[in-house]
Design an enzyme around this catalytic site. Sequence first.
Site, PDB file in Angstrom:
ATOM      1  N   ASN A 115       0.827  -1.206   0.000  1.00  0.00           N
ATOM      2  CA  ASN A 115       0.000   0.000   0.000  1.00  0.00           C
ATOM      3  C   ASN A 115       0.862   1.257   0.000  1.00  0.00           C
ATOM      4  O   ASN A 115       1.951   1.278   0.567  1.00  0.00           O
ATOM      5  CB  ASN A 115      -0.923   0.008   1.218  1.00  0.00           C
ATOM      6  CG  ASN A 115      -1.854  -1.189   1.214  1.00  0.00           C
ATOM      7  OD1 ASN A 115      -2.016  -1.838   0.181  1.00  0.00           O
ATOM      8  ND2 ASN A 115      -2.462  -1.490   2.340  1.00  0.00           N
ATOM      9  N   ASP A 117      -0.560   4.264   0.922  1.00  0.00           N
ATOM     10  CA  ASP A 117      -1.407   5.271   1.570  1.00  0.00           C
ATOM     11  C   ASP A 117      -0.882   5.814   2.893  1.00  0.00           C
ATOM     12  O   ASP A 117      -1.428   6.775   3.440  1.00  0.00           O
ATOM     13  CB  ASP A 117      -2.838   4.726   1.761  1.00  0.00           C
ATOM     14  CG  ASP A 117      -2.888   3.398   2.535  1.00  0.00           C
ATOM     15  OD1 ASP A 117      -2.074   3.209   3.455  1.00  0.00           O
ATOM     16  OD2 ASP A 117      -3.760   2.561   2.208  1.00  0.00           O
ATOM     17  N   HIS A 132       5.810  -0.714  -2.786  1.00  0.00           N
ATOM     18  CA  HIS A 132       5.332   0.026  -3.964  1.00  0.00           C
ATOM     19  C   HIS A 132       5.437   1.535  -3.788  1.00  0.00           C
ATOM     20  O   HIS A 132       4.755   2.294  -4.477  1.00  0.00           O
ATOM     21  CB  HIS A 132       3.884  -0.383  -4.287  1.00  0.00           C
ATOM     22  CG  HIS A 132       3.760  -1.796  -4.787  1.00  0.00           C
ATOM     23  ND1 HIS A 132       2.573  -2.487  -4.863  1.00  0.00           N
ATOM     24  CD2 HIS A 132       4.710  -2.661  -5.238  1.00  0.00           C
ATOM     25  CE1 HIS A 132       2.795  -3.706  -5.339  1.00  0.00           C
ATOM     26  NE2 HIS A 132       4.079  -3.828  -5.565  1.00  0.00           N
ATOM     27  N   THR A 201      -4.603  -9.056   0.457  1.00  0.00           N
ATOM     28  CA  THR A 201      -3.990  -8.970  -0.872  1.00  0.00           C
ATOM     29  C   THR A 201      -4.456 -10.146  -1.715  1.00  0.00           C
ATOM     30  O   THR A 201      -4.605 -11.266  -1.203  1.00  0.00           O
ATOM     31  CB  THR A 201      -2.444  -8.910  -0.817  1.00  0.00           C
ATOM     32  OG1 THR A 201      -1.938  -8.963  -2.157  1.00  0.00           O
ATOM     33  CG2 THR A 201      -1.844 -10.036   0.008  1.00  0.00           C
ATOM     34  N   ASN A 226      -8.498 -12.716   4.772  1.00  0.00           N
ATOM     35  CA  ASN A 226      -9.128 -12.160   3.574  1.00  0.00           C
ATOM     36  C   ASN A 226     -10.585 -12.620   3.551  1.00  0.00           C
ATOM     37  O   ASN A 226     -10.843 -13.776   3.879  1.00  0.00           O
ATOM     38  CB  ASN A 226      -8.382 -12.679   2.322  1.00  0.00           C
ATOM     39  CG  ASN A 226      -8.624 -11.823   1.097  1.00  0.00           C
ATOM     40  OD1 ASN A 226      -9.771 -11.595   0.704  1.00  0.00           O
ATOM     41  ND2 ASN A 226      -7.553 -11.316   0.505  1.00  0.00           N
TER      42      ASN A 226
HETATM   43  P1  OAD Z   1      -6.192  -6.253  -4.900  1.00  0.00           P
HETATM   44  O1  OAD Z   1      -7.250  -5.250  -5.247  1.00  0.00           O
HETATM   45  O2  OAD Z   1      -5.656  -7.131  -5.983  1.00  0.00           O
HETATM   46  O3  OAD Z   1      -6.735  -7.222  -3.771  1.00  0.00           O
HETATM   47  C1  OAD Z   1      -7.400  -6.736  -2.651  1.00  0.00           C
HETATM   48  C2  OAD Z   1      -7.700  -7.917  -1.760  1.00  0.00           C
HETATM   49  O4  OAD Z   1      -8.256  -7.419  -0.554  1.00  0.00           O
HETATM   50  C3  OAD Z   1      -8.706  -8.924  -2.336  1.00  0.00           C
HETATM   51  O5  OAD Z   1      -8.185 -10.235  -2.198  1.00  0.00           O
HETATM   52  C4  OAD Z   1      -9.947  -8.728  -1.469  1.00  0.00           C
HETATM   53  O6  OAD Z   1     -10.668  -9.930  -1.284  1.00  0.00           O
HETATM   54  C5  OAD Z   1      -9.319  -8.273  -0.173  1.00  0.00           C
HETATM   55  N1  OAD Z   1     -10.178  -7.483   0.715  1.00  0.00           N
HETATM   56  C6  OAD Z   1     -11.209  -6.658   0.405  1.00  0.00           C
HETATM   57  N2  OAD Z   1     -11.726  -6.095   1.511  1.00  0.00           N
HETATM   58  C7  OAD Z   1     -10.994  -6.559   2.556  1.00  0.00           C
HETATM   59  C8  OAD Z   1     -11.023  -6.341   3.968  1.00  0.00           C
HETATM   60  N3  OAD Z   1     -11.920  -5.526   4.540  1.00  0.00           N
HETATM   61  N4  OAD Z   1     -10.095  -6.982   4.727  1.00  0.00           N
HETATM   62  C9  OAD Z   1      -9.184  -7.811   4.179  1.00  0.00           C
HETATM   63  N5  OAD Z   1      -9.119  -8.056   2.856  1.00  0.00           N
HETATM   64  C10 OAD Z   1     -10.000  -7.440   2.059  1.00  0.00           C
HETATM   65  O7  OAD Z   1      -5.056  -5.437  -4.187  1.00  0.00           O
HETATM   66  P2  OAD Z   1      -3.566  -5.836  -3.855  1.00  0.00           P
HETATM   67  O8  OAD Z   1      -3.421  -7.292  -3.599  1.00  0.00           O
HETATM   68  O9  OAD Z   1      -3.082  -4.874  -2.839  1.00  0.00           O
HETATM   69  O10 OAD Z   1       0.440  -2.426  -7.280  1.00  0.00           O
HETATM   70  O11 OAD Z   1      -2.851  -5.497  -5.199  1.00  0.00           O
HETATM   71  C11 OAD Z   1      -1.478  -5.634  -5.259  1.00  0.00           C
HETATM   72  C12 OAD Z   1      -0.914  -4.581  -6.105  1.00  0.00           C
HETATM   73  O12 OAD Z   1      -1.605  -4.582  -7.352  1.00  0.00           O
HETATM   74  C13 OAD Z   1      -1.114  -3.163  -5.613  1.00  0.00           C
HETATM   75  O13 OAD Z   1      -0.161  -2.767  -4.680  1.00  0.00           O
HETATM   76  C14 OAD Z   1      -0.945  -2.390  -6.857  1.00  0.00           C
HETATM   77  C15 OAD Z   1      -1.799  -3.238  -7.767  1.00  0.00           C
HETATM   78  O14 OAD Z   1      -1.443  -3.220  -9.034  1.00  0.00           O
HETATM   79  C16 OAD Z   1       0.968  -1.329  -7.806  1.00  0.00           C
HETATM   80  O15 OAD Z   1       0.376  -0.276  -7.862  1.00  0.00           O
HETATM   81  C17 OAD Z   1       2.370  -1.518  -8.295  1.00  0.00           C
END
Ligand code: OAD
Length: 255
Positions: A115, A117, A132, A201, A226
């Site tokens: 993240n 943020d 990132h 994630t 998750n």
């Molecule tokens: P994703 O949007 O791919 O995944 C978000 C995950 O959070 C999903 O598996 C959801 O099920 C889960 N989720 C949603 N709400 C939740 C909650 N309240 N508690 C726990 N989990 C929850 O996002 P990332 O895995 O962060 O990279 O994506 C990885 C990277 O892809 C990001 O850092 C970004 C993106 O491209 C760059 O910008 C380089």
Amino acid sequence: MGVDQQQSIEKARLALENGGNVVVLTGSGVSAESNIPTFRGGGAETMAALWADFDPRTLATPEAFEADPGLVTRWYDWRRLMCLRAEPNPGHLALAALQKRVEGAGRRFTLLTQNVDGLHQRAGSTGVVELHGSIMRWRGVRSGAPAVLPEGPFDSYPPTLDNGELIRPSVVWFGEALPGDAVRAAGEVLRSCGVFLSIGTSSVVYPAAGFIDDARRAGAVTIEVNPESTAISGVVDICLRGAAGGVLPAFVGGG
Ligand code: OAD
């Protein structure tokens, strides 16, 4: 809460109490309850109508910035202000409390985040490894010189340094390399990892998606938090299904 989930929470709690060095990997799901949209599905309904038609995956690229720096910087500035206005949620706070406990017991704790943020730091986590980058730091595109950011939006887009050089957020875009020091730090702590937690994630973006394999090679107990099943759900030792802000305080305290 079902009996299975209760048992899993208890297993996770015991692993954390007894398990050596702790490495936590977070993704955008940990900030979902702070109303910051995730990358892949979910949360789009909270985005301002202005940006609803834009997919982060098409704006977060060097090509998009080159083609239309005004559009890309305006979008990132909107996200920066959204992150500034957001508050850490019980999931962030529980991880900060866990760090204190683990370090207090003389064990090592490392939080690796995808993240940008800054909410982990605002919740009290220290030494956070930002894989990132951060949306709270911007730099000159050629010189890398740090930019001074206004509290509100920039006066105009694309914003520049005083000498007219364009600036960009210090985040990693698709197709760009991750900061070398962050990747090295992650590799090092994963080698001596006793407990690995993957939180919020989807585990599809590398190299973070491969950290689970490093942790397993090190013999760590692996835990996923998750609400949905992900690419690594089949290989982790303990799956905790639910939102980070609900599940984490239940087994790590704090929140
Ligand atoms: P994703 O949007 O791919 O995944 C978000 C995950 O959070 C999903 O598996 C959801 O099920 C889960 N989720 C949603 N709400 C939740 C909650 N309240 N508690 C726990 N989990 C929850 O996002 P990332 O895995 O962060 O990279 O994506 C990885 C990277 O892809 C990001 O850092 C970004 C993106 O491209 C760059 O910008 C380089």
